[in-house]
Write an enzyme that holds these catalytic residues in place. Structure first.
Site, PDB file in Angstrom:
ATOM      1  N   ASP A  89     -19.786  -8.049  38.442  1.00  0.00           N
ATOM      2  CA  ASP A  89     -19.173  -7.339  37.323  1.00  0.00           C
ATOM      3  C   ASP A  89     -19.944  -6.029  37.109  1.00  0.00           C
ATOM      4  O   ASP A  89     -20.997  -5.793  37.706  1.00  0.00           O
ATOM      5  CB  ASP A  89     -19.129  -8.217  36.058  1.00  0.00           C
ATOM      6  CG  ASP A  89     -18.004  -7.761  35.119  1.00  0.00           C
ATOM      7  OD1 ASP A  89     -17.487  -6.628  35.292  1.00  0.00           O
ATOM      8  OD2 ASP A  89     -17.654  -8.512  34.192  1.00  0.00           O
TER       9      ASP A  89
HETATM   10  C1  BGC Z   1     -15.345  -6.410  32.775  1.00  0.00           C
HETATM   11  C2  BGC Z   1     -14.486  -6.855  33.937  1.00  0.00           C
HETATM   12  C3  BGC Z   1     -13.795  -5.662  34.560  1.00  0.00           C
HETATM   13  C4  BGC Z   1     -14.816  -4.637  34.958  1.00  0.00           C
HETATM   14  C5  BGC Z   1     -14.227  -3.416  35.639  1.00  0.00           C
HETATM   15  C6  BGC Z   1     -16.226  -5.232  33.125  1.00  0.00           C
HETATM   16  O1  BGC Z   1     -16.842  -4.690  32.010  1.00  0.00           O
HETATM   17  O2  BGC Z   1     -16.140  -7.494  32.346  1.00  0.00           O
HETATM   18  O3  BGC Z   1     -13.576  -7.816  33.501  1.00  0.00           O
HETATM   19  O4  BGC Z   1     -13.030  -6.068  35.655  1.00  0.00           O
HETATM   20  O5  BGC Z   1     -15.509  -4.222  33.799  1.00  0.00           O
HETATM   21  O6  BGC Z   1     -13.527  -2.634  34.762  1.00  0.00           O
END
Ligand code: BGC
Length: 715
Positions: free
Chosen positions: A257
């Site tokens: 993430d």
């Molecule tokens: C979120 C994810 C997301 C990623 C990319 C993160 O902050 O937890 O769910 O896919 O950002 O945008």
């Protein structure tokens, strides 16, 4: 030598780490820019993957740099959060879960994939599969709700929808199941907080949707930001390597993430980025999203002897394989090249409307307030969400703009061209400005009905949107109470349309309203869908996919609770209950009214004695004794009465739908494999224990409303 091995053998360390790096790409006035870096990094091969870049031309420009100007010409993998639609927005995933319709879950993902692919994208960070039983956690809006079995069905449907039959097709995108695992169990519902739950709960509740996604062939998996009993998921070798890769057989790409590898330092398990990178790589994380820990840290980790080049190569192979499967080597531009057919766009809007109609849950409808009668002449449309296009999108709106969503005002105007609609916001969503209140109360005068649009802003759920108070934000409660008081004086019915990414704890509002539609965030066609239900062009059929609490103090609340040794009994003080609120939810899982009224009878279950290899089939008669045609959802739950480990009071095993005209009767068939009654025994290994199983069938997870039969599991 195949392409991947050939490439690998000629790659420098920097080029290899580039394939393991994903960086955000934003928009500058002159075109796309990469955060904290330059396009030179793509040309040099130091960045091999991007996120947050949309638009076919921009994607093409970036792809060109990689394909035509880098030494090895390896195409970029470009991903985006296409969570519930891309340009056309469907209802938020929690709302869509309440359709209980796998074909539609697949279809909306397929349509979203088409739009995303037409924008040049090859990867979506979806589906989000975190089982959530605590509505304080804002991300409950993004996922399947409280039930693991439902989560499994949604996982399979969504992976199929996004990826299609052929990942290399110009309209297919790779799916990324997230956030593995148990993110929904954050302490006290607080975003990014620690998770500490039993291994049994991880395996029985939080893991199954991911197992289902793997089974469906999901291309990628994203570990959660959170830790599990002290081990952050990004560095959790037991969960990623041992479970996901070895036990579940996942051989796709694990993408961290956003900045999660660097955050291992904050978790207190890595001293610096090199150590963090080593932990993540060893756990099986292939791509570093946004931390730059692999690019900058792995060379140091190699020197320190923390990782081997063999481990790096293994991850590079997986990334190249995914790019190959996506058809990017053959034609990196195939996705952006397909122009969208306007007729297709129109059809997609129609689908968005239909899905929104079917996701809205009617919680109350006293004295058949809804649908509104054709004799209505004047309507008062009040509240901060009555004319709020951006809010209708809900969290994660893909590439949809602030304008373009049909608001309730627009929808009602279309539906009631001859009716005089007086619109007044009254109060804002969250600020404490009361200057518009009196005009709104004035608008009630002479109205035949009041439609009151209350709730949360889109950004009050989703990521980083935990709430300790689950009521209406700002001064909305005072405003609504004044409207109800005025409406009572005028003897005018009030229809509440409630917008939220979670079940809001507003028993007073539901009590005071004549009718309530829980609209969640319905997406692009919000206003049309709501109007379709208000005028009766469609009968509500959405069901709540989460137990709807009476009080925030009840959470976590879910139907799959295990029994207490002292089950609640009004007559016995020392039993499992609250002093100040009932145990049961205000609305159980599966609840949702329609314009019909259903009665259930004649439950037949066969066979009576069941072996592990057999199917169990239940038939139940359903009669619409109401006045309108409607669709009923029928649920089948089981309860293992006596087992070596206490089993949940209800476990969902099947659902089905039936549409019936007034007075009509039909028979619904629900079936499931007896093997699904296996559970994890005392040593956490699957067991099929013989004995009695209750089969409970009916309209929602309220035992009092379910018909009961019993089968015996036998050798
Ligand atoms: C979120 C994810 C997301 C990623 C990319 C993160 O902050 O937890 O769910 O896919 O950002 O945008």
């Amino acid at each position: 030598m195949n392409r991947i091995e050939r490439l690998l053998s000629s790659m420098t360390l920097s080029e290899k780490l580039g394939q393991l790096t994903m960086t955000a790409c934003g928009h500058a006035v002159t075109g796309p820019t990469i955060a904290g870096d330059s396009t030179a990094a793509i040309k040099s091969g130091a960045i091999g993957n991007l996120l947050n870049l949309v638009g076919a031309q921009d994607v093409r420009d970036m792809q060109k740099l990689a394909v035509e100007e880098s030494r090895l010409g390896i195409p970029l993998l470009i991903g985006y959060d296409v969570i519930h639609g891309h340009r056309t927005v469907f209802p938020v995933p929690l709302a869509e879960a309440g359709l209980f319709d796998p074909a539609t879950w697949t279809l909306t993902a397929r349509e979203a994939a088409k739009e995303a692919a037409a924008d040049g994208l090859a990867l979506t960070f979806a589906p989000m599969l975190d089982v959530a039983r605590d509505p304080r956690w804002g991300r409950i809006a993004e996922g399947p709700g409280e039930d693991p079995w439902l989560g499994m069905r949604i996982a399979a449907a969504k992976v199929r929808g996004f990826q299609g039959d052929d990942l290399s097709a110009a309209d297919a995108v790779a799916a990324c199941a997230k956030h593995y695992c148990a993110y929904g169990a954050v302490m006290a519902g607080r975003e990014y907080a620690s998770v500490d739950i039993s291994e049994r709960t991880v395996l029985e509740v939080h893991m199954p949707p991911f197992a289902s996604a793997v089974h469906a062939g999901v291309a990628c998996i994203m570990p959660a930001f959170t830790d599990l009993a002290g081990v952050p998921m990004t560095a959790n070798a037991a969960m990623l390597r041992d479970w996901l890769r070895d036990k579940l057989g996942f051989d796709g790409v694990i993408i961290s993430d956003y900045n999660a590898i660097a955050e291992l330092i904050h978790h207190g398990v890595a001293a610096d980025k090199a150590a963090a990178a080593a932990l993540a790589l060893q756990a099986g994380v292939d791509i570093d999203m946004m931390a730059d820990a692999y690019r900058n840290g792995l060379p140091i980790a190699l020197q320190r002897g923390l990782v081997t080049i063999g481990q790096i190569d293994t991850s590079v192979r997986r990334v190249l394989k995914l790019k190959e499967n996506l058809g990017l080597f053959e034609d990196p531009y195939r996705r952006g090249a397909r122009a969208e057919d306007p007729a297709e766009l129109l059809k997609r809007r129609e689908l968005a409307r239909e899905v929104a109609v079917r996701s809205i849950v009617m919680l109350k409808n006293t004295a058949s307030t809804l649908p509104l009668s054709a004799s209505v002449k004047r309507l008062a449309l009040l509240g901060p969400l009555a004319d709020a296009s951006p809010e209708m999108r809900g969290p994660w709106w893909g590439a949809a703009g602030e304008t373009g969503q049909i608001t309730v005002l627009e929808g009602l105007r279309d539906a009631f061209p001859a009716v005089e609609i007086t619109h007044a916001q009254g109060v804002p969503i969250a600020a404490d400005d009361v200057s518009g209140m009196s005009a709104a109360l004035q608008a009630c005068e002479g109205a035949d009905a009041i439609v009151l649009c209350a709730g949360e802003a889109a950004t009050m759920s989703g990521e980083a949107a935990s709430r300790a108070h689950l009521g209406l934000p700002g001064v909305q409660r005072s405003f609504c109470e004044l409207v109800f008081a005025r409406a009572r004086q005028l003897n005018t019915p009030v229809i509440v349309v409630l917008f939220s990414g979670r079940p809001l704890v507003v028993p007073w509002l539901i009590e005071a309203a004549d009718a309530v539609l829980a609209a969640w965030f319905p997406g692009s066609e919000a206003g049309h869908a709501i109007a379709d239900l208000i005028v009766g062009r469609a009968s509500p059929s959405g069901r709540t996919p989460v137990s709807w609490p009476r009080a925030a103090g009840q959470v976590p609340i879910f139907f799959g609770e295990r029994p207490s040794g002292r089950p609640a009994a009004a007559s016995d003080h020392f039993t499992s209950k609250y002093l100040d609120v009932a145990n049961d939810p205000l609305f159980p899982f599966g609840f949702g009214l329609t314009y019909g009224k259903f009665e259930f009878g004649n439950l037949r279950v066969s066979p009576h004695a069941v072996r592990e290899s057999q199917m169990i089939e239940a038939l139940i008669d359903v009669t619409n004794v109401g006045a309108g045609e409607a669709e009923e959802t029928v649920f089948l739950f089981t309860h293992d009465v006596l087992a070596s480990v206490a089993r949940p009071l209800l476990e969902l095993k099947a659902f089905a739908k039936i549409k019936l005209a007034p007075g009509a009767r039909g028979t619904v068939t629900l079936s499931f494999a007896a093997a699904e009654l296996r559970f994890l025994g005392l040593s956490l290994q699957p067991v099929f224990e013989f004995g009695e199983i209750e089969i409970l069938v009916g309209p929602c997870a309220d035992r009092a409303k379910l018909l009961r039969a019993v089968v015996q599991l036998t050798p």
